[in-house]
Motif scaffolding. Structure first.
Motif, PDB file in Angstrom:
ATOM      1  N   GLN A  47       9.714  47.259  43.763  1.00 10.39           N
ATOM      2  CA  GLN A  47       9.608  46.292  42.825  1.00 10.39           C
ATOM      3  C   GLN A  47       9.729  47.393  41.604  1.00 10.39           C
ATOM      4  OE1 GLN A  47       6.111  44.376  44.659  1.00 10.39           O
ATOM      5  NE2 GLN A  47       6.599  43.275  42.779  1.00 10.39           N
ATOM      6  N   PRO A  48      10.606  47.538  40.706  1.00 11.79           N
ATOM      7  CA  PRO A  48      11.059  48.574  39.791  1.00 11.79           C
ATOM      8  C   PRO A  48      10.166  48.401  38.631  1.00 11.79           C
ATOM      9  CG  PRO A  48      12.714  46.791  39.963  1.00 11.79           C
ATOM     10  CD  PRO A  48      11.967  46.534  40.796  1.00 11.79           C
ATOM     11  N   GLU A  49       9.497  47.141  38.181  1.00 18.47           N
ATOM     12  CA  GLU A  49       8.631  47.249  36.993  1.00 18.47           C
ATOM     13  C   GLU A  49       7.031  47.282  37.379  1.00 18.47           C
ATOM     14  OE1 GLU A  49      12.046  44.133  35.090  1.00 18.47           O
ATOM     15  OE2 GLU A  49      10.618  43.711  36.833  1.00 18.47           O
ATOM     16  N   LYS A  50       6.576  48.198  36.848  1.00 22.67           N
ATOM     17  CA  LYS A  50       5.109  48.245  37.340  1.00 22.67           C
ATOM     18  C   LYS A  50       4.549  47.160  36.081  1.00 22.67           C
ATOM     19  CE  LYS A  50       2.553  51.541  38.625  1.00 22.67           C
ATOM     20  NZ  LYS A  50       2.439  51.463  40.030  1.00 22.67           N
ATOM     21  N   LEU A  51       5.062  47.039  35.140  1.00 22.46           N
ATOM     22  CA  LEU A  51       4.193  46.062  33.956  1.00 22.46           C
ATOM     23  C   LEU A  51       5.501  45.344  33.535  1.00 22.46           C
ATOM     24  CD1 LEU A  51       2.335  48.854  32.003  1.00 22.46           C
ATOM     25  CD2 LEU A  51       1.250  47.251  33.636  1.00 22.46           C
ATOM     26  N   LEU A  52       5.099  43.977  33.262  1.00 25.43           N
ATOM     27  CA  LEU A  52       6.050  43.320  32.626  1.00 25.43           C
ATOM     28  C   LEU A  52       5.437  42.379  31.590  1.00 25.43           C
ATOM     29  CD1 LEU A  52       9.001  42.259  32.306  1.00 25.43           C
ATOM     30  CD2 LEU A  52       8.546  40.776  34.441  1.00 25.43           C
ATOM     31  N   SER A  53       5.946  41.995  30.183  1.00 25.29           N
ATOM     32  CA  SER A  53       5.019  41.088  29.299  1.00 25.29           C
ATOM     33  C   SER A  53       6.240  40.456  28.805  1.00 25.29           C
ATOM     34  CB  SER A  53       4.600  42.044  28.136  1.00 25.29           C
ATOM     35  OG  SER A  53       3.576  42.881  28.560  1.00 25.29           O
ATOM     36  N   CYS A 111      12.528  42.311  42.727  1.00 26.03           N
ATOM     37  CA  CYS A 111      12.134  42.925  44.131  1.00 26.03           C
ATOM     38  C   CYS A 111      13.514  43.195  44.889  1.00 26.03           C
ATOM     39  CB  CYS A 111      11.569  41.819  45.117  1.00 26.03           C
ATOM     40  SG  CYS A 111      11.436  42.292  46.578  1.00 26.03           S
ATOM     41  N   ASN A 112      13.844  44.420  45.312  1.00 24.62           N
ATOM     42  CA  ASN A 112      14.977  44.817  46.245  1.00 24.62           C
ATOM     43  C   ASN A 112      14.448  45.431  47.551  1.00 24.62           C
ATOM     44  OD1 ASN A 112      15.901  45.413  43.024  1.00 24.62           O
ATOM     45  ND2 ASN A 112      17.509  44.763  44.240  1.00 24.62           N
ATOM     46  N   GLU A 134      23.020  41.652  47.384  1.00 22.40           N
ATOM     47  CA  GLU A 134      22.557  42.738  46.581  1.00 22.40           C
ATOM     48  C   GLU A 134      21.109  43.185  47.220  1.00 22.40           C
ATOM     49  OE1 GLU A 134      24.359  40.797  42.291  1.00 22.40           O
ATOM     50  OE2 GLU A 134      22.172  40.782  42.635  1.00 22.40           O
ATOM     51  N   THR A 135      20.782  42.534  48.404  1.00 23.81           N
ATOM     52  CA  THR A 135      19.611  43.013  48.742  1.00 23.81           C
ATOM     53  C   THR A 135      18.263  42.767  47.875  1.00 23.81           C
ATOM     54  OG1 THR A 135      19.616  45.245  48.566  1.00 23.81           O
ATOM     55  CG2 THR A 135      20.391  44.457  50.704  1.00 23.81           C
ATOM     56  N   SER A 136      18.282  41.418  47.295  1.00 22.57           N
ATOM     57  CA  SER A 136      17.318  41.346  46.193  1.00 22.57           C
ATOM     58  C   SER A 136      16.578  39.968  46.546  1.00 22.57           C
ATOM     59  CB  SER A 136      17.640  41.351  44.940  1.00 22.57           C
ATOM     60  OG  SER A 136      18.734  40.039  44.613  1.00 22.57           O
ATOM     61  N   PHE A 137      15.544  39.977  45.893  1.00 24.25           N
ATOM     62  CA  PHE A 137      14.882  38.589  46.165  1.00 24.25           C
ATOM     63  C   PHE A 137      13.665  38.604  44.952  1.00 24.25           C
ATOM     64  CE2 PHE A 137      13.178  35.060  48.555  1.00 24.25           C
ATOM     65  CZ  PHE A 137      11.754  34.883  48.489  1.00 24.25           C
ATOM     66  N   HIS A 138      14.275  38.119  43.652  1.00 23.63           N
ATOM     67  CA  HIS A 138      13.637  38.064  42.594  1.00 23.63           C
ATOM     68  C   HIS A 138      13.011  36.881  42.431  1.00 23.63           C
ATOM     69  CE1 HIS A 138      15.835  41.867  41.944  1.00 23.63           C
ATOM     70  NE2 HIS A 138      16.979  41.427  41.481  1.00 23.63           N
ATOM     71  N   LEU A 139      11.756  36.806  41.748  1.00 15.24           N
ATOM     72  CA  LEU A 139      10.999  35.611  41.425  1.00 15.24           C
ATOM     73  C   LEU A 139      11.339  35.161  39.898  1.00 15.24           C
ATOM     74  CD1 LEU A 139       8.715  34.025  42.583  1.00 15.24           C
ATOM     75  CD2 LEU A 139       6.938  35.519  41.466  1.00 15.24           C
ATOM     76  N   GLY A 186       5.682  45.832  48.319  1.00 15.83           N
ATOM     77  CA  GLY A 186       6.029  46.545  46.922  1.00 15.83           C
ATOM     78  C   GLY A 186       4.720  47.130  46.286  1.00 15.83           C
ATOM     79  N   THR A 187       4.897  47.839  45.200  1.00 17.52           N
ATOM     80  CA  THR A 187       3.799  48.438  44.619  1.00 17.52           C
ATOM     81  C   THR A 187       3.379  47.564  43.645  1.00 17.52           C
ATOM     82  OG1 THR A 187       5.322  49.563  43.156  1.00 17.52           O
ATOM     83  CG2 THR A 187       4.462  50.867  44.991  1.00 17.52           C
ATOM     84  N   GLY A 188       3.970  46.306  43.263  1.00 19.21           N
ATOM     85  CA  GLY A 188       3.374  45.200  42.515  1.00 19.21           C
ATOM     86  C   GLY A 188       4.095  45.372  41.233  1.00 19.21           C
ATOM     87  N   THR A 189       4.088  44.198  40.431  1.00 17.38           N
ATOM     88  CA  THR A 189       4.391  44.096  38.932  1.00 17.38           C
ATOM     89  C   THR A 189       3.445  43.300  38.558  1.00 17.38           C
ATOM     90  OG1 THR A 189       6.584  44.046  39.314  1.00 17.38           O
ATOM     91  CG2 THR A 189       5.951  43.197  37.248  1.00 17.38           C
TER      92      THR A 189
END
Lengths: 112, 105
Positions: free
Chosen positions: B6-12, B23-24, B67-72, B96-99
């Motif tokens: 999960q590349p983004e730890k924070l998202l606003s 999510c990859n 793309e081996t992804s499962f984006h929400l 994953g480490t979470g967003t």
């Protein structure tokens, strides 16, 4: 239904001691998994049990062990505690493999 | 190696704006993928799983094997969506480490 229940909710142990954490799954759930979660990280898989047999084991040392009882409740045991074992330990249950998990609120273990 | 990223730890995002949590994954075999959510002071709870192709609380996720992804995704974010989101792979063996999503009013 009380959901997945874990006990105790908090405990403090000294390095070198042993600890047993307990988990009661939702009624009818036969699969139980254990996870370790440290601050800022996602849950790390420790064990999975299904119908009292170990189905999976994560990358944890042999100091960690678990078992599942005939009533599907489970125990996680950790021997020779290290400071690095301080974490939130989560238990989760599901009806069957491949179903989503229902999580407990966790046991906060502090090793001093 | 089997892994969830999960590349983004924070998202606003602002309320009413679209949101996408990435999510990859890396997995040998046919993956089982899940999204979990943890609201403040609550337990981790299942949001959705790819096999059921459902929409929960307005969220959807599509498995893209190429793309081996499962984006929400959610088209219009609400303040109550503010929470920690985890992607999980396999029989929930890998998280994953979470967003951390914050929806700004």
């Amino acid at each position: 239904d009380a959901g997945v229940t874990q006990s105790p909710t908090h405990l403090i142990k000294t390095r070198g001691q042993h600890v047993t954490l307990r988990c009661s799954p939702i009624s009818g759930h036969k699969s139980v998994s254990w996870y370790q979660q440290v601050l800022g990280q996602g849950p790390q898989f420790i064990f999975q049990y299904y119908e009292k047999e170990e189905r999976g084991r994560g990358n944890f040392p042999d100091r960690f062990s678990a078992r599942q009882f005939p009533n599907y409740s489970s125990e996680l045991n950790v021997n020779a505690l290290l400071l690095g074992d301080s974490a939130l330990y989560l238990c989760a249950s599901s009806r069957a493999s491949g179903d989503g998990y229902t999580f407990g609120s966790g046991t906060r273990l502090t090793v001093v | 190696a089997q892994r969830v990223t999960q590349p983004e730890k924070l998202l606003s995002v602002f309320k009413g704006a679209p949101v996408e949590l990435k999510c990859n994954y890396s997995y040998s075999g046919s993956p089982e993928l899940f999204w979990y959510v943890q609201y403040s002071r609550q337990r981790l709870q299942l949001l959705l799983r790819h096999i059921s192709r459902e929409s929960i609380k307005g969220f959807t996720a599509d498995l893209n094997k190429g793309e081996t992804s499962f984006h929400l995704k959610k088209p219009f974010a609400q303040e109550e969506d503010s929470a920690m989101y985890y992607c999980a792979l396999g029989d929930q063996f890998y998280f994953g480490t979470g967003t951390s999503l914050t929806v700004i009013p």
